[in-house]
Design an enzyme around this catalytic site. Structure first.
Site, PDB file in Angstrom:
ATOM      1  N   TYR A  56     -24.057  -7.108  -2.434  1.00 47.82           N
ATOM      2  CA  TYR A  56     -24.202  -7.865  -3.740  1.00 47.82           C
ATOM      3  C   TYR A  56     -24.960  -8.968  -3.191  1.00 47.82           C
ATOM      4  O   TYR A  56     -26.178  -9.722  -3.963  1.00 47.82           O
ATOM      5  CB  TYR A  56     -22.956  -8.674  -4.446  1.00 47.82           C
ATOM      6  N   ASN A  91     -27.883  -4.202 -18.124  1.00 50.44           N
ATOM      7  CA  ASN A  91     -27.828  -4.763 -17.616  1.00 50.44           C
ATOM      8  C   ASN A  91     -27.527  -6.430 -16.627  1.00 50.44           C
ATOM      9  O   ASN A  91     -27.320  -7.102 -17.629  1.00 50.44           O
ATOM     10  CB  ASN A  91     -29.939  -4.800 -17.193  1.00 50.44           C
ATOM     11  N   HIS A 108     -21.814  -5.181 -19.376  1.00 49.69           N
ATOM     12  CA  HIS A 108     -21.870  -5.658 -17.942  1.00 49.69           C
ATOM     13  C   HIS A 108     -21.515  -6.686 -17.026  1.00 49.69           C
ATOM     14  O   HIS A 108     -21.881  -6.663 -16.000  1.00 49.69           O
ATOM     15  CB  HIS A 108     -22.651  -4.190 -17.330  1.00 49.69           C
ATOM     16  N   CYS A 116     -12.675 -16.801  -9.640  1.00 47.14           N
ATOM     17  CA  CYS A 116     -11.787 -16.005  -8.744  1.00 47.14           C
ATOM     18  C   CYS A 116     -10.888 -15.767  -9.417  1.00 47.14           C
ATOM     19  O   CYS A 116     -10.215 -15.959 -10.326  1.00 47.14           O
ATOM     20  CB  CYS A 116     -11.346 -17.568  -8.135  1.00 47.14           C
ATOM     21  N   CYS A 119      -7.050 -18.288  -9.297  1.00 46.83           N
ATOM     22  CA  CYS A 119      -7.301 -19.409  -9.890  1.00 46.83           C
ATOM     23  C   CYS A 119      -7.831 -19.152 -11.214  1.00 46.83           C
ATOM     24  O   CYS A 119      -7.769 -20.293 -12.313  1.00 46.83           O
ATOM     25  CB  CYS A 119      -7.137 -20.523  -9.502  1.00 46.83           C
ATOM     26  N   CYS A 137     -13.929 -18.707  -2.832  1.00 51.28           N
ATOM     27  CA  CYS A 137     -13.148 -19.880  -3.939  1.00 51.28           C
ATOM     28  C   CYS A 137     -12.790 -21.397  -3.908  1.00 51.28           C
ATOM     29  O   CYS A 137     -12.564 -21.651  -2.387  1.00 51.28           O
ATOM     30  CB  CYS A 137     -11.674 -18.893  -4.709  1.00 51.28           C
ATOM     31  N   GLY A 177     -34.922   2.337 -21.300  1.00 50.57           N
ATOM     32  CA  GLY A 177     -34.710   2.546 -20.362  1.00 50.57           C
ATOM     33  C   GLY A 177     -33.774   2.728 -19.642  1.00 50.57           C
ATOM     34  O   GLY A 177     -33.041   1.578 -18.919  1.00 50.57           O
ATOM     35  N   ASN A 203     -37.835   6.227 -22.457  1.00 51.79           N
ATOM     36  CA  ASN A 203     -37.382   6.561 -21.320  1.00 51.79           C
ATOM     37  C   ASN A 203     -38.257   7.616 -20.390  1.00 51.79           C
ATOM     38  O   ASN A 203     -38.539   8.425 -20.383  1.00 51.79           O
ATOM     39  CB  ASN A 203     -35.530   7.249 -21.374  1.00 51.79           C
TER      40      ASN A 203
HETATM   41  P1  NAD Z   1     -29.903   3.957 -14.539  1.00 53.14           P
HETATM   42  O1  NAD Z   1     -31.132   3.846 -13.189  1.00 53.14           O
HETATM   43  O2  NAD Z   1     -29.034   5.562 -15.069  1.00 53.14           O
HETATM   44  O3  NAD Z   1     -31.256   4.555 -15.503  1.00 53.14           O
HETATM   45  C1  NAD Z   1     -32.576   4.167 -15.730  1.00 53.14           C
HETATM   46  C2  NAD Z   1     -33.221   4.630 -16.180  1.00 53.14           C
HETATM   47  O4  NAD Z   1     -34.960   4.108 -17.003  1.00 53.14           O
HETATM   48  C3  NAD Z   1     -34.245   6.185 -15.708  1.00 53.14           C
HETATM   49  O5  NAD Z   1     -33.965   7.721 -16.573  1.00 53.14           O
HETATM   50  C4  NAD Z   1     -35.542   6.227 -15.165  1.00 53.14           C
HETATM   51  O6  NAD Z   1     -35.946   7.179 -15.074  1.00 53.14           O
HETATM   52  C5  NAD Z   1     -35.978   5.175 -15.672  1.00 53.14           C
HETATM   53  N1  NAD Z   1     -37.006   4.193 -15.583  1.00 53.14           N
HETATM   54  C6  NAD Z   1     -37.057   3.179 -14.799  1.00 53.14           C
HETATM   55  N2  NAD Z   1     -38.165   2.392 -14.703  1.00 53.14           N
HETATM   56  C7  NAD Z   1     -38.666   3.187 -15.603  1.00 53.14           C
HETATM   57  C8  NAD Z   1     -40.155   2.137 -16.795  1.00 53.14           C
HETATM   58  N3  NAD Z   1     -40.279   1.914 -16.563  1.00 53.14           N
HETATM   59  N4  NAD Z   1     -40.178   2.625 -18.014  1.00 53.14           N
HETATM   60  C9  NAD Z   1     -39.225   3.601 -18.196  1.00 53.14           C
HETATM   61  N5  NAD Z   1     -38.135   4.341 -18.491  1.00 53.14           N
HETATM   62  C10 NAD Z   1     -37.919   3.782 -16.498  1.00 53.14           C
HETATM   63  O7  NAD Z   1     -29.730   2.826 -15.509  1.00 53.14           O
HETATM   64  P2  NAD Z   1     -28.593   2.418 -16.568  1.00 53.14           P
HETATM   65  O8  NAD Z   1     -28.562   3.322 -17.247  1.00 53.14           O
HETATM   66  O9  NAD Z   1     -28.374   1.165 -16.572  1.00 53.14           O
HETATM   67  O10 NAD Z   1     -27.637   2.412 -15.805  1.00 53.14           O
HETATM   68  C11 NAD Z   1     -26.336   2.338 -16.704  1.00 53.14           C
HETATM   69  C12 NAD Z   1     -25.573   0.767 -15.792  1.00 53.14           C
HETATM   70  O11 NAD Z   1     -24.945   1.217 -15.144  1.00 53.14           O
HETATM   71  C13 NAD Z   1     -26.505   0.250 -15.553  1.00 53.14           C
HETATM   72  O12 NAD Z   1     -27.004  -0.335 -15.700  1.00 53.14           O
HETATM   73  C14 NAD Z   1     -25.326  -1.043 -14.294  1.00 53.14           C
HETATM   74  O13 NAD Z   1     -25.042  -1.891 -15.059  1.00 53.14           O
HETATM   75  C15 NAD Z   1     -23.683   0.576 -14.947  1.00 53.14           C
HETATM   76  N6  NAD Z   1     -23.644   0.039 -13.210  1.00 53.14           N
HETATM   77  C16 NAD Z   1     -23.143  -1.149 -13.042  1.00 53.14           C
HETATM   78  C17 NAD Z   1     -22.985  -0.487 -11.206  1.00 53.14           C
HETATM   79  C18 NAD Z   1     -22.900  -2.270 -10.163  1.00 53.14           C
HETATM   80  O14 NAD Z   1     -22.768  -2.675  -9.550  1.00 53.14           O
HETATM   81  N7  NAD Z   1     -21.359  -2.723 -11.543  1.00 53.14           N
HETATM   82  C19 NAD Z   1     -22.822   0.039 -10.959  1.00 53.14           C
HETATM   83  C20 NAD Z   1     -23.649   1.431 -11.157  1.00 53.14           C
HETATM   84  C21 NAD Z   1     -23.439   1.531 -12.637  1.00 53.14           C
HETATM   85 ZN    ZN Z   2      -9.490 -19.677  -6.502  1.00 48.45          ZN
END
Ligand code: NAD
Ligand code: ZN
Length: 233
Positions: A56, A91, A108, A116, A119, A137, A177, A203
């Site tokens: 992260y 996002n 998300h 934390c 707490c 924390c 996207g 997309n």
């Molecule tokens: P994804 O990567 O699965 O899909 C993104 C899509 O956008 C792809 O099909 C790609 O080809 C397309 N794309 C890329 N650039 C583009 C552009 N400029 N114009 C048009 N299309 C474009 O992402 P998603 O669908 O957002 O995935 C689902 C969600 O899962 C993520 O957004 C994320 O929030 C979540 N996630 C979070 C974690 C985490 O770390 N907490 C883990 C896994 C998934």
């Molecule tokens: Zn704490």
């Protein structure tokens, strides 16, 4: 979109790639370099929070410097013009908010804060960045958790309920996207279709809903949404 209001927009990582943020599932995406089981699950975080913060910390460096692009701005124009009712986003990058979107549902969570788990202290992003590489924390010393939904965690109930309601009430659900692979968000198009709404998908690359979309545009989000907003001026 003119004939079937309101339009609700559902965005994923693909709207932010033009801001320099890699998406998840593309060949150049984050999961090509980081195994999600090791870095993106709540179990991984509880087992080894320092390792997850290593991931992260690098993401915050990219996300913290990113700016909204034409796609985010076009959606604000469409909202100002009364065409778009709300934006539901997967996002966590805050770029819709920075662009000026008002009706925003971040299903998300976001990097805006970390919390934390012991707490409940909530720490804003700037302070978290100052506490890297492993932010603890300030009140009790436990490692903080970013307020984003990890795999294995439930989505915030009120937000997903709001997103489902918006999807049901949408005349058009405009997906931008997203690979529509991650549930429960990937279920939102079903809510729209089941209630007589229409589906439009902008997309690069296929989604499981392409066959049910009335409009399917395989092109960049920024240029496509800019052209779309231009039609409503
Ligand atoms: P994804 O990567 O699965 O899909 C993104 C899509 O956008 C792809 O099909 C790609 O080809 C397309 N794309 C890329 N650039 C583009 C552009 N400029 N114009 C048009 N299309 C474009 O992402 P998603 O669908 O957002 O995935 C689902 C969600 O899962 C993520 O957004 C994320 O929030 C979540 N996630 C979070 C974690 C985490 O770390 N907490 C883990 C896994 C998934
Ligand atoms: Zn704490």
């Amino acid at each position: 979109m003119r004939e079937h209001p309101p339009c609700v927009v559902l965005t994923g990582a693909g709207i932010s790639t033009e801001s320099g943020i890699p998406d998840f599932r593309s060949r150049t995406g984050i999961w090509a370099r980081y195994d999600p089981l090791e870095y993106a699950t709540i179990d991984a975080f509880l087992r080894d929070p320092a390792k997850v913060w290593d991931f992260y910390g690098k993401r915050l460096a990219v996300l913290g410097g990113a700016r909204p692009n034409d796609g985010h701005r076009a959606l604000v124009e469409l909202e100002d013009g009364g065409v778009v009712r709300a934006v539901v986003t997967q996002n966590i990058d805050r770029l819709h908010e920075l662009a000026g979107t008002r009706a925003l549902v971040e299903v998300h969570g976001s990097i805006r804060t970390s919390s934390c788990l012991d707490c409940g202290t909530v720490v804003p992003l700037a302070e978290v960045v100052a506490l890297l590489p492993v932010p603890h924390c300030p009140a009790c010393g436990r490692v903080l958790k970013p307020d984003v939904v990890m795999f294995g965690e439930l989505l915030p109930a009120a937000r997903i309920a709001r997103a489902e309601q918006l999807a049901r009430e949408a005349g058009v659900l405009l997906v931008v996207g997203s690979s529509l692979e991650v549930h429960p968000v990937a279920g939102l198009p079903l809510e729209t279709l089941a209630n007589g709404g229409r589906l439009a998908i902008v997309n690069r690359g296929a989604t499981p809903f392409d066959g049910r979309a009335g409009v399917r545009i395989d092109a960049g989000a920024g240029a496509t949404l800019t052209a779309l907003a231009g039609r409503f001026q």
